[in-house]
Enzyme design. Structure first.
Site, short mmCIF file in Angstrom:
data_model
loop_
_atom_site.label_atom_id
_atom_site.label_comp_id
_atom_site.label_asym_id
_atom_site.label_seq_id
_atom_site.Cartn_x
_atom_site.Cartn_y
_atom_site.Cartn_z
N GLU A 115 29.72 45.59 47.71
CA GLU A 115 30.66 46.30 46.83
C GLU A 115 31.40 45.33 45.92
O GLU A 115 32.60 45.11 46.07
CB GLU A 115 31.63 47.14 47.67
CG GLU A 115 32.34 46.36 48.74
CD GLU A 115 32.87 47.22 49.88
OE1 GLU A 115 32.25 48.25 50.20
OE2 GLU A 115 33.90 46.84 50.45
N PRO A 116 30.68 44.75 44.98
CA PRO A 116 31.31 43.81 44.05
C PRO A 116 32.20 44.52 43.03
O PRO A 116 31.88 45.63 42.59
CB PRO A 116 30.10 43.18 43.34
CG PRO A 116 29.05 44.25 43.38
CD PRO A 116 29.25 44.97 44.68
N ARG A 136 47.63 37.50 37.14
CA ARG A 136 46.82 36.63 37.99
C ARG A 136 47.24 35.15 37.96
O ARG A 136 47.26 34.50 39.00
CB ARG A 136 45.33 36.76 37.64
CG ARG A 136 44.81 38.20 37.79
CD ARG A 136 43.30 38.28 37.80
NE ARG A 136 42.76 37.62 38.97
CZ ARG A 136 42.28 36.40 38.97
NH1 ARG A 136 42.22 35.70 37.86
NH2 ARG A 136 41.84 35.86 40.08
N TYR A 165 48.06 34.16 41.75
CA TYR A 165 47.02 33.39 42.46
C TYR A 165 46.81 32.01 41.85
O TYR A 165 45.82 31.35 42.18
CB TYR A 165 45.69 34.13 42.43
CG TYR A 165 45.77 35.62 42.66
CD1 TYR A 165 46.14 36.12 43.90
CD2 TYR A 165 45.47 36.52 41.64
CE1 TYR A 165 46.23 37.49 44.11
CE2 TYR A 165 45.55 37.88 41.85
CZ TYR A 165 45.93 38.36 43.08
OH TYR A 165 46.01 39.70 43.28
N CYS A 205 60.58 38.83 29.80
CA CYS A 205 61.80 38.07 30.01
C CYS A 205 61.78 37.37 31.36
O CYS A 205 62.54 37.72 32.27
CB CYS A 205 63.01 38.98 29.88
SG CYS A 205 63.31 39.38 28.18
N GLU A 206 60.87 36.45 31.50
CA GLU A 206 60.73 35.67 32.74
C GLU A 206 60.18 34.30 32.35
O GLU A 206 59.18 34.22 31.64
CB GLU A 206 59.67 36.31 33.66
CG GLU A 206 59.97 37.69 34.11
CD GLU A 206 60.41 37.78 35.55
OE1 GLU A 206 60.44 36.73 36.24
OE2 GLU A 206 60.72 38.89 35.97
N1 LLP Z 1 35.66 45.48 48.94
C1 LLP Z 1 36.88 45.40 49.49
C2 LLP Z 1 37.12 45.97 50.80
C3 LLP Z 1 37.90 44.74 48.80
O1 LLP Z 1 39.11 44.67 49.36
C4 LLP Z 1 37.65 44.17 47.53
C5 LLP Z 1 38.71 43.49 46.80
C6 LLP Z 1 36.37 44.29 47.00
C7 LLP Z 1 35.38 44.95 47.73
C8 LLP Z 1 36.00 43.74 45.65
O2 LLP Z 1 36.15 42.37 45.61
P1 LLP Z 1 35.65 41.56 44.32
O3 LLP Z 1 34.14 41.65 44.27
O4 LLP Z 1 36.26 42.18 43.13
O5 LLP Z 1 36.14 40.18 44.55
N2 LLP Z 1 43.70 40.98 42.63
C9 LLP Z 1 42.92 39.87 43.13
C10 LLP Z 1 41.69 40.32 43.87
C11 LLP Z 1 41.99 41.27 44.99
C12 LLP Z 1 40.76 41.78 45.63
C13 LLP Z 1 41.07 42.89 46.56
N3 LLP Z 1 39.92 43.41 47.21
C14 LLP Z 1 42.59 38.94 41.97
O6 LLP Z 1 42.97 39.23 40.86
O7 LLP Z 1 41.98 37.91 42.18
#
Ligand code: LLP
Length: 417
Positions: free
Chosen positions: A245-246, A285, A289, A316-317
């Site tokens: 699940e990308p 981000r 992060y 304003c930060e």
């Molecule tokens: N499956 C589950 C259970 C997840 O929690 C996530 C992401 C994904 C799939 C998809 O992951 P991806 O392929 O997009 O890496 N906001 C953060 C990333 C948080 C991801 C949360 N879960 C950022 O901007 O780096």
């Protein structure tokens, strides 16, 4: 983005299913394109499910995840006949309250495999100390599987895990897969259960800068398939269908954020600040992060840099810094700069902080542009607000503390009087 969807699908072949993780970017117009490429979708709230349905998704190809689902979430998942990914014993209470006996809603159990990937600690999820998933080590994973088997409102389709996000090394996936297969082998040995689907989650990283070298979607899926097939052979298990699940690796590289340069502030000998018409409200981000981006001058992306600047936003930060110390050509107010790889977790995490409307999203293909989401307006900011105009009759009868109508107390007087 279509090419990446296809790469995922082709690498997967008939070995399993590819879902797009809508949290990365969930505009229905975008989801429609993803659906047309043959990907399912993963959602984590009734709201995201609503967006997925508006994007054309129906039924079991929607996987509903979440560590703290609400009654409304479970009701929405049931109404859509989505696949429920059980993540916590609380889910069983909700399922009993919402689903009719014998419903047999397809579900996976989310396992915490006890694997920590090498990524930012805020986006690692597979380790034991995490709010997500039933740990194998504590026996909770086993108990969760047994409770699903005993619940006729649910039908166990398999097990699931997700170890984190922006992962650039495939080794942690192999370790997670080994832990999941050991668990599957124990289920077969003790319960005679055959695990039919195995969710490996998402998390594949992308290149934000020229230095980043992520594996391709094809390499990612090939590594998972190879580990799964070998691991099953070694344990004498039937190979389950693989589910990935990308999110980021589909939406991320497809998106380019465009900002217009406004104020430029020079502090001689120290720093040149270039302020743009966005910032932490549309991309949190860098601050959350420590994410690093590159920037290009949109009108001359190949122009050689002549200066080092710090790109800041309009919020304003002091912390509203998009990129510190980035090389760029000469810039003037009105110039447009672009940040590549901004398609994932930027707009989907955007806020209206400082009353700034969120930007538009435009889909571009072969020189043609289509609006996915219009720029927000002041009206959008006000849409959910309850505004009382001085002089208007009060919306509710005024009630005194003793319950009698008509009396006025300081507490009940409407705002503005
Ligand atoms: N499956 C589950 C259970 C997840 O929690 C996530 C992401 C994904 C799939 C998809 O992951 P991806 O392929 O997009 O890496 N906001 C953060 C990333 C948080 C991801 C949360 N879960 C950022 O901007 O780096």
């Amino acid at each position: 983005m279509c090419a990446r969807c296809r790469e995922y699908r082709e690498a997967m072949g008939d070995a399993g299913e590819v879902l797009y993780s809508a949290k990365a970017f969930a505009s229905p117009g975008f989801l429609r394109v993803v659906a047309a490429e043959g990907l399912g979708v993963d959602v984590v709230s009734a709201g995201e499910l609503g967006l997925a349905r508006a994007g054309g998704y129906r039924g079991e190809s929607i996987h509903f995840l979440g560590n703290n689902k609400s009654l409304e979430d479970v009701a929405a998942a049931w109404e859509a006949r989505a696949t429920l990914v059980v993540d916590g014993f609380h889910d069983f209470d909700l399922v009993r309250q919402v689903l009719p006996a014998g419903a047999g809603l397809r579900c996976l159990v989310r396992i915490s495999p006890g694997v920590r990937p090498d990524t930012h600690e805020q986006i690692a999820t597979g380790q034991l100390d995490s709010k997500f998933g039933f740990p194998i080590a504590s026996g909770a994973a086993r108990e969760a599987v047994e409770r699903v088997l005993a619940e006729d409102r649910l039908r166990l389709a398999g097990i699931h895990c997700h170890i984190g996000s922006q992962i650039l090394d495939l080794a942690p996936y192999r370790r997670a897969m080994a832990a999941m297969l050991d668990f599957a082998a124990a289920l077969r040995r003790d319960l005679g259960l055959v695990v039919e689907r195995l969710g490996a989650g998402g998390g594949l990283g992308i290149a934000y800068t020229r230095q980043d070298r992520p594996p391709s979607p094809g390499q990612f899926v090939a590594a998972l398939r190879e580990t799964l097939e070998r691991g099953c052979r070694e344990r004498g298990l039937r190979v389950p269908a693989l589910v990935v699940e990308p999110g980021r690796s589909i939406a991320g590289p497809a998106g380019v954020a465009l900002y217009t340069v406004g104020s430029i502030k020079e502090i001689p000998g120290l720093r040149r600040y270039v302020a743009v018409d966005g910032g932490m409200g549309d991309n949190i981000r860098p601050k959350l992060y420590g994410a690093r981006y590159e920037a290009l001058l949109a009108s001359a992306p190949a122009a050689p840099p002549t200066q080092t600047v710090t790109i800041v936003g309009k919020y304003c930060e002091s912390t509203d810094v998009l990129i510190a110390d980035v090389p760029l050509p000469e810039l003037r107010p009105g110039d447009v700069i672009c940040l590549p790889a901004a398609g994932a977790y930027c707009l989907s995490m955007a806020s209206n902080y400082n009353g700034v409307p969120r930007p538009a999203a435009v889909m571009v293909r072969e020189g043609r542009a289509r609006l996915l989401r219009r720029r927000e307006t002041l009206q959008d900011l006000l849409a959910a607000e309850v505004v009382e105009v001085p002089g208007d009759p009060p919306a509710l009868p005024m009630v005194a503390v003793d319950g009698s109508e008509g009396a006025q107390t300081g507490l009940q007087r409407p705002l503005g009087e």
